[in-house]
Design an enzyme around this catalytic site. Structure first.
Site, PDB file in Angstrom:
ATOM      1  NE  ARG A  52      -2.218   1.125   3.633  1.00 12.12           N
ATOM      2  CZ  ARG A  52      -3.219   0.606   5.315  1.00 12.12           C
ATOM      3  NH1 ARG A  52      -4.327   0.373   4.561  1.00 12.12           N
ATOM      4  NH2 ARG A  52      -2.424   0.941   5.958  1.00 12.12           N
ATOM      5  NE  ARG A 100       4.772  26.964   1.384  1.00 10.61           N
ATOM      6  CZ  ARG A 100       3.790  27.620   0.948  1.00 10.61           C
ATOM      7  NH1 ARG A 100       4.327  28.451  -0.045  1.00 10.61           N
ATOM      8  NH2 ARG A 100       2.996  26.606   0.907  1.00 10.61           N
ATOM      9  CG  HIS A 102       1.896  25.274  -4.404  1.00  2.98           C
ATOM     10  ND1 HIS A 102       2.207  26.954  -3.900  1.00  2.98           N
ATOM     11  CD2 HIS A 102       0.794  25.682  -3.470  1.00  2.98           C
ATOM     12  CE1 HIS A 102       1.482  27.022  -2.425  1.00  2.98           C
ATOM     13  NE2 HIS A 102       0.633  26.135  -3.125  1.00  2.98           N
ATOM     14  CE  LYS A 149      -2.518   4.233   6.928  1.00  2.00           C
ATOM     15  NZ  LYS A 149      -3.354   5.066   7.558  1.00  2.00           N
ATOM     16  CD  GLU A 182     -11.982   5.815   5.142  1.00  2.63           C
ATOM     17  OE1 GLU A 182     -11.675   4.648   5.250  1.00  2.63           O
ATOM     18  OE2 GLU A 182     -11.276   6.697   4.550  1.00  2.63           O
ATOM     19  CG  LEU A 206      -6.568   3.623   4.097  1.00  3.27           C
ATOM     20  CD1 LEU A 206      -5.548   4.737   3.103  1.00  3.27           C
ATOM     21  CD2 LEU A 206      -6.072   3.612   5.034  1.00  3.27           C
TER      22      LEU A 206
HETATM   23  C1  LIG Z   1      -8.886   6.889   6.863  1.00  2.00           C
HETATM   24  C2  LIG Z   1      -9.011   5.210   7.357  1.00  2.00           C
HETATM   25  N1  LIG Z   1      -9.626   4.324   6.961  1.00  2.00           N
HETATM   26  C3  LIG Z   1      -9.324   2.830   7.095  1.00  2.00           C
HETATM   27  C4  LIG Z   1      -8.082   2.701   7.966  1.00  2.00           C
HETATM   28  C5  LIG Z   1      -7.883   1.559   8.486  1.00  2.00           C
HETATM   29  O1  LIG Z   1      -6.567   1.042   7.897  1.00  2.00           O
HETATM   30  P1  LIG Z   1      -5.864  -0.339   8.512  1.00  2.00           P
HETATM   31  O2  LIG Z   1      -6.785  -1.342   8.551  1.00  2.00           O
HETATM   32  O3  LIG Z   1      -4.702   0.010   7.125  1.00  2.00           O
HETATM   33  O4  LIG Z   1      -5.098   0.092   9.797  1.00  2.00           O
HETATM   34  C6  LIG Z   1      -6.822   3.828   8.514  1.00  2.00           C
HETATM   35  C7  LIG Z   1      -5.677   3.175   9.045  1.00  2.00           C
HETATM   36  O5  LIG Z   1      -5.248   4.490   9.401  1.00  2.00           O
HETATM   37  C8  LIG Z   1      -7.130   5.664   8.154  1.00  2.00           C
HETATM   38  O6  LIG Z   1      -6.160   6.250   8.407  1.00  2.00           O
END
Ligand SMILES: Cc1ncc(COP(=O)(O)O)c(C=O)c1O
Length: 283
Positions: A52, A100, A102, A149, A182, A206
């Site tokens: 990931r 700095r 962008h 992430k 989520e 995510l």
């Molecule tokens: C926004 C978000 N969703 C879901 C998760 C869960 O992901 P994982 O099971 O890989 O920790 C996380 C973990 O930090 C997150 O930040």
């Protein structure tokens, strides 16, 4: 024993570990991260977390700073130097340091790599799993790519603070169609009858590693699964609800917006999932 962090090739005291003030992670949230759990001295699910990380880096066109093999050596070394038996390793890769601007910097810059270790008491999580947590639903305020992430977590931070202020443990984000996306740092699930329901993977959430591992565990145990969106109303009418994440594993949700889910206690299927998941982690 003092804590040790890894910063750009060196193992340094955590208290004085630092990156440059013009690191793009610091100035633009131009960085990605991962968190892996360490249970009884073993790093859990290293491979999917590294995969990931690689996907997140590719999405932001940041070069992979080192091979997976080299990164896993660093992670194990940070674990060793901190004598970490139970806790987490946090690792972050930013685009690097540049004046700095962008736009992407001209020429090549080296990504910054940071790894830190933190002890956690998983017995406290086990205790919490017996009573569960509460969540407050909130309008989705994050950018359009929470599947990457990144360290751009301000909306998550503010949502959690607002939830906490109202007495809830966490927030569940809700999209413009009234569907739950989520939690602020976890994936959201509900259970209706004997069916587990969690939102399908897309740019909107995510791809949690715990989500994916639990899907496998649940499938093996013969549970029915639906990967689809669910509304706030459906969640409130569910028999059970829970979240999954690297640090909470499977954590029951016993109330949503102050409304009890089921009888307001962790339900029987959720308790089974917790047992199955600990079994999966510990073996
Ligand atoms: C926004 C978000 N969703 C879901 C998760 C869960 O992901 P994982 O099971 O890989 O920790 C996380 C973990 O930090 C997150 O930040």
């Amino acid at each position: 024993m003092s804590r040790i962090a890894y910063v750009n090739g060196s193992y340094v005291h955590h208290a004085s570990a630092a990156v440059h003030v013009e690191d793009r992670g610091y100035q633009f949230a131009d960085a990605v991260y991962e968190v892996v759990a360490v249970l009884n001295g073993k790093i859990l699910d290293m491979e999917p977390h590294l995969a990931r990380l690689s996907r997140s880096l590719q999405s932001l066109q940041i070069a992979m700073p080192m091979s997976d093999k080299a990164l896993s050596v660093v992670l194990n070394e940070v674990k060793r130097q901190n004598r970490l038996r139970n806790g987490i390793l946090y690792f972050q890769v930013s685009r690097g340091v540049a004046a700095r601007e962008h736009g992407f910097p001209d020429g090549s810059i080296s990504p910054s790599v940071v790894v830190t270790a933190k002890r956690l008491n998983f017995d406290a999580i086990k205790e919490k799993q017996k009573t569960g947590i509460s969540v407050k639903t909130m309008v989705e305020t994050r950018w359009a790519r929470p599947d990457i992430k990144t360290v751009c977590l301000l909306a998550n931070v503010l949502a959690k603070a607002e939830a906490n202020k109202g007495g809830a443990t966490d927030a569940w984000f809700v999209d413009h169609n009234g569907m739950v996306t989520e939690g602020t740092a976890n994936n959201a699930w509900i259970i209706k009858g004997s069916t587990l329901i969690t939102r399908e993977l897309s740019n909107d959430i995510l791809a949690g590693i715990t989500r994916s591992s639990l899907l496998e565990v649940a499938e093996k145990e013969g549970l029915k699964i639906e990967e689809r969106s669910f509304s706030v109303a459906e969640a409130k009418a569910a028999d059970e609800a829970f979240i999954t994440s690297t640090t909470n594993f499977v954590m029951p949700v016993v109330s949503i917006d102050g409304q009890k889910i089921g009888d307001g206690k962790p339900g029987s299927i959720c308790q089974k999932l917790i047992k199955f998941y600990w079994n999966y982690l510990e073996n």
